[in-house]
Scaffold this motif. Structure first.
Motif, short mmCIF file in Angstrom:
data_model
loop_
_atom_site.label_atom_id
_atom_site.label_comp_id
_atom_site.label_asym_id
_atom_site.label_seq_id
_atom_site.Cartn_x
_atom_site.Cartn_y
_atom_site.Cartn_z
N ARG A 243 3.40 10.30 -0.23
CA ARG A 243 4.27 9.70 0.79
C ARG A 243 3.50 8.58 1.48
O ARG A 243 2.57 8.82 2.26
N GLY A 244 3.89 7.35 1.15
CA GLY A 244 3.17 6.18 1.65
C GLY A 244 3.05 6.14 3.16
O GLY A 244 2.02 5.70 3.70
N ASP A 245 4.07 6.63 3.85
CA ASP A 245 4.08 6.59 5.33
C ASP A 245 2.84 7.25 5.94
O ASP A 245 2.41 6.91 7.03
N LYS A 246 2.29 8.24 5.21
CA LYS A 246 1.13 8.98 5.74
C LYS A 246 -0.07 8.07 5.97
O LYS A 246 -0.93 8.37 6.79
N PHE A 247 -0.13 6.97 5.20
CA PHE A 247 -1.35 6.16 5.23
C PHE A 247 -1.20 4.95 6.14
O PHE A 247 -1.65 3.85 5.84
N LEU B 175 0.85 -1.21 0.00
CA LEU B 175 0.00 0.00 0.00
C LEU B 175 0.88 1.26 0.00
O LEU B 175 0.66 2.19 -0.78
N MET B 176 1.88 1.26 0.86
CA MET B 176 2.74 2.45 0.95
C MET B 176 3.57 2.64 -0.33
O MET B 176 3.75 3.76 -0.80
N ALA B 177 4.06 1.52 -0.87
CA ALA B 177 4.88 1.63 -2.09
C ALA B 177 4.05 2.13 -3.27
O ALA B 177 4.57 2.87 -4.13
N ALA B 178 2.77 1.76 -3.32
CA ALA B 178 1.90 2.24 -4.41
C ALA B 178 1.67 3.74 -4.27
O ALA B 178 1.67 4.48 -5.26
N ALA B 179 1.47 4.19 -3.01
CA ALA B 179 1.29 5.63 -2.79
C ALA B 179 2.56 6.38 -3.18
O ALA B 179 2.50 7.45 -3.80
N ASP B 180 3.72 5.83 -2.82
CA ASP B 180 5.00 6.44 -3.21
C ASP B 180 5.12 6.52 -4.74
O ASP B 180 5.59 7.51 -5.29
N ALA B 181 4.69 5.44 -5.40
CA ALA B 181 4.84 5.36 -6.87
C ALA B 181 4.08 6.49 -7.58
O ALA B 181 4.51 6.96 -8.63
N VAL B 182 2.95 6.89 -6.98
CA VAL B 182 2.16 7.94 -7.64
C VAL B 182 2.58 9.34 -7.16
O VAL B 182 1.92 10.34 -7.44
N LYS C 224 9.96 6.31 -9.29
CA LYS C 224 9.28 6.24 -7.99
C LYS C 224 8.58 4.88 -7.80
O LYS C 224 8.18 4.54 -6.69
N ALA C 225 8.43 4.13 -8.90
CA ALA C 225 7.82 2.80 -8.77
C ALA C 225 8.87 1.70 -8.67
O ALA C 225 8.54 0.51 -8.73
#
Ligand code: GRG
Length: 292
Positions: free
Chosen positions: A61-65, A51-58, A276-277
Motif C-alpha cells: 500500500r503506497g500510502d504507507k510510505f 513512489l506510491m504507485a510502484a509500491a502499489d504495483a508490487v 496492480k501496475a
C-alpha cells in the motif's frame, strides 16, 4: 481512474507536507515562509505519486510510505528553487508564480533550498513501519540519485554544456542524471519498500529509465508547442537560450514519435506485473497528453 488516484494522493501528500513543515518550531519564521512558498506552489507531486504507485504495483500500500514520498517532493522542490537562481537559469516564473528568489531574495532562496533538502532526510528517516535495513537502503539510493552521481551531477553537465554543441548521447546522459535519477529513485524505492522481487525491481528500473526519457522528450516538445498560461512559465526558452533539446537535435515530428516509442517501451517493461501496475501504465501514457 488515474485522475482520481492522483487527486487522492495529492490531498494526502499536501496534508503530510504541511504537517512536516509546520511541526517545526518556525524560528526564524522567514525561512519556513520561503520553504512553504515553493513547496505549496502547485507542483504535480509526480515523484511521490510514482513512489506510491510502484509500491502499489508490487502488492503493497503506497500510502504507507508517505514520509519517503514527501522527502522526494522536498528534494525536487529544492532543486527547482536552486535551478531558478540567477547563477543558474535565472528564471522569474515557476508554476505561474514568481520564483523563490524573486519573492524572498537570493540568499533566502538558497537557504530555502538547503532547508528543504535537509528536512527531506529528517522526514524520511522518521518513516514508520519499515525495517531499518530497508529504510537505510532506500534513503541511501535517494541520496545517491539526488547528489553528484545523479541530479546535481546532471545539473553540472548542463552548466558545462551551455554555449557548446552537444551530441544526442551527451544530452541523454545529462537528462538521465538531471531529471531521470530522481524518477528512478522514486520508482525503485517504492518497489523496494513494498517488497519487490528482483524481477519486479528490474522491471521498475527499466520503466523508470523509459519514463524519464519520455518525460524529457515531452518537456522539450512542450517548450515549443505548449501554452504559457497553462505551463506557468514562458515557452520557447530552449531556443532562446540555444539549448540542445530532442526537438532541436531531431525535429518536432521525430521527437513526437520518439516519445510515443519510449512510452510504449515503458509500458512493455511492466509486462511482468498484473493490473496492480495499471496506474504506472496510465502515468506513462499520460506523458503523451501532457500540457504542463
Ligand atoms: C539545482 C541541484 C539542482 C538541480 C536542478 C531538476 C533540475 C535540476 C532542474 C529543473 C529544470 C527543469 C525545468 C527540467 C525539466 C524537467 C523538470 C524537472 C521539470 C519539473 O518537474 P515537474 O514537471 O514539476 O514534475 P512540478 O512543478 O510539477 O513539480
Amino acid at each position: 481512474m488515474l485522475k482520481e488516484y492522483c487527486q487522492q494522493k495529492v490531498v494526502l501528500i499536501n496534508a503530510a507536507l504541511k504537517k512536516f513543515v509546520f511541526a517545526q518550531n518556525h524560528i526564524p519564521a522567514a525561512i519556513y515562509e520561503a520553504m512553504s512558498y515553493s513547496l505549496f506552489a502547485g507542483g504535480k507531486r509526480l515523484r511521490p505519486i510514482l513512489l506510491m504507485a510502484a509500491a502499489d504495483a508490487v502488492g503493497s500500500r503506497g500510502d504507507k510510505f508517505i514520509n519517503m514520498a514527501c522527502g522526494l517532493e522536498m528534494i525536487h522542490t529544492y532543486s527547482l528553487i536552486h535551478d531558478d537562481l540567477p547563477a543558474m537559469d535565472n528564471d522569474d516564473y515557476r508554476r505561474g508564480k514568481l520564483t523563490n528568489h524573486k519573492v524572498f531574495g537570493e540568499a533566502m532562496a538558497i537557504l530555502a533550498g538547503d532547508g528543504l533538502l535537509t528536512l527531506a532526510f529528517e522526514v524520511m528517516l522518521n518513516q514508520p513501519d519499515v525495517k531499518e535495513k530497508n529504510l537505510l537502503l532506500t534513503i541511501h539510493e535517494i541520496a545517491v540519485s539526488a547528489g553528484a552521481r545523479g541530479m546535481v551531477g546532471g545539473q553540472a553537465l548542463d552548466l558545462m554544456s551551455e554555449g557548446r554543441t552537444i551530441d544526442v548521447e551527451t544530452l541523454r546522459r545529462m537528462h538521465e542524471a538531471k531529471t531521470g535519477a530522481l524518477f528512478g529513485a522514486a520508482l525503485r524505492c517504492g518497489g523496494l519498500l513494498g517488497g519487490a522481487t528482483d524481477e519486479q525491481l528490474a522491471a521498475l528500473t527499466v520503466y523508470a529509465q523509459k519514463f524519464g526519457l519520455a518525460f524529457q522528450i515531452t518537456d522539450d516538445i512542450l517548450d515549443v508547442t505548449g501554452q504559457q498560461s497553462v505551463m506557468g512559465k514562458p515557452v520557447g526558452s530552449d531556443e532562446k537560450n540555444h539549448k540542445a533539446t530532442y526537438v532541436s537535435l531531431y525535429s518536432l515530428s521525430q521527437a513526437k514519435s520518439m516519445a510515443e516509442d519510449t512510452v510504449k517501451e515503458a509500458c512493455e517493461a511492466l509486462n511482468v506485473f498484473d493490473r496492480k501496475a495499471d496506474i504506472l501504465r496510465s502515468l506513462a501514457l499520460q506523458l503523451l497528453e501532457r500540457s504542463c
